[in-house]
Design a protein around this motif. Structure first.
Motif, PDB file in Angstrom:
ATOM      1  N   ASN A 178      -4.359  -1.801 -13.214  1.00  0.00           N
ATOM      2  CA  ASN A 178      -4.195  -3.153 -13.844  1.00  0.00           C
ATOM      3  C   ASN A 178      -2.847  -3.701 -13.956  1.00  0.00           C
ATOM      4  OD1 ASN A 178      -6.729  -3.481 -14.933  1.00  0.00           O
ATOM      5  ND2 ASN A 178      -6.416  -2.176 -16.894  1.00  0.00           N
ATOM      6  N   ARG A 181      -2.167  -5.043 -10.623  1.00  0.00           N
ATOM      7  CA  ARG A 181      -2.849  -6.364 -10.315  1.00  0.00           C
ATOM      8  C   ARG A 181      -2.098  -7.484 -10.967  1.00  0.00           C
ATOM      9  NH1 ARG A 181      -8.642  -3.210 -11.207  1.00  0.00           N
ATOM     10  NH2 ARG A 181      -8.664  -2.465  -9.151  1.00  0.00           N
ATOM     11  N   ASN A 182      -1.210  -7.080 -11.855  1.00  0.00           N
ATOM     12  CA  ASN A 182      -0.875  -8.006 -13.096  1.00  0.00           C
ATOM     13  C   ASN A 182       0.898  -8.107 -12.900  1.00  0.00           C
ATOM     14  OD1 ASN A 182      -3.052  -9.230 -14.844  1.00  0.00           O
ATOM     15  ND2 ASN A 182      -3.231  -7.190 -15.038  1.00  0.00           N
ATOM     16  N   ASN A 183       1.383  -7.244 -11.994  1.00  0.00           N
ATOM     17  CA  ASN A 183       2.844  -7.268 -11.748  1.00  0.00           C
ATOM     18  C   ASN A 183       3.276  -7.410 -10.191  1.00  0.00           C
ATOM     19  OD1 ASN A 183       4.169  -6.366 -14.551  1.00  0.00           O
ATOM     20  ND2 ASN A 183       2.263  -5.322 -14.371  1.00  0.00           N
TER      21      ASN A 183
END
Length: 207
Positions: A178, A181-183
């Protein structure tokens, strides 16, 4: 006219950021093992002050000593190296990150039941998350082709079965995926050339 400099004092009478050499000098005079360095901008000084001093002190030198000797000439000393070790595969796994400037261990996790490849993957994500938090874009070295590939794919492609015994580990994997995918990150991920450079400095020495 000299350019403006900003001074970070990590270890002194009053650690902090100072705008003149005179202010900085007053905080380090007479202090044994004082840790300080100048920076060309306030933003850089603020990033440095929030990070461990060993990430900056000596970073401008081309070659630094480590616990295992001199670094290869091709290796950037102002960087992190990560590695994992596993007693059995799967087995009790742990990983860590080491600052190449002086060989100091920056982080360590484990042991936990898992595999070596998972440990290598988690170690890279741990390093990236830590460096982003500190505002540092220094490179990260890993000797694992699989882990570097998984990072690019933003997915841990392990074949380890998810069971009650591995549930905690899989929750860590999910958090790591996660994060990827988000950074975004500016750190260069580099393959450690074990054949030519020897064991990576983060190696646990159990081979």
């Amino acid at each position: 006219m000299s350019k403006k400099r900003f001074y970070v004092v990590w270890n002194g009478l009053r650690p902090g950021i100072y705008h003149t050499w005179e202010e900085c000098q007053a905080q380090i005079k007479g202090v044994k093992q004082a840790l300080y360095k100048s920076f060309p901008s306030l933003a850089e000084a603020e990033r440095a002050y929030s990070a461990p001093p060993n990430m900056y002190i000596g970073a401008d030198k081309k070659e630094q000593s480590t616990e295992k000797g001199k670094l290869p000439q091709a290796v950037e000393c102002c960087s992190l190296a990560v590695d994992a070790a596993c007693s059995g595969n799967p087995g009790m796994m742990e990983y860590r990150g080491v600052y190449l400037g002086n060989g100091e261990e920056i982080f360590h996790f484990g042991p936990i039941y898992g595999t070596n490849n998972i440990g290598e993957f988690l170690a890279i994500v741990h390093a990236l998350a830590l460096l982003k938090k500190k505002g540092s874009n220094m490179p990260v070295y890993s000797d694992s082709r699989n882990a570097l590939l998984w990072i690019r794919q933003k997915s841990c492609k392990t074949k380890l079965e998810r069971t009650e015994k591995t549930e905690e580990l899989f929750k860590m994997i999910e958090r790591a995926e996660n994060w990827l995918r988000n950074n975004t990150y500016a750190n260069d991920l580099r393959k450690w050339d074990t054949a030519n450079w020897g064991e990576i400095p983060a190696d646990f020495g159990r081979k």
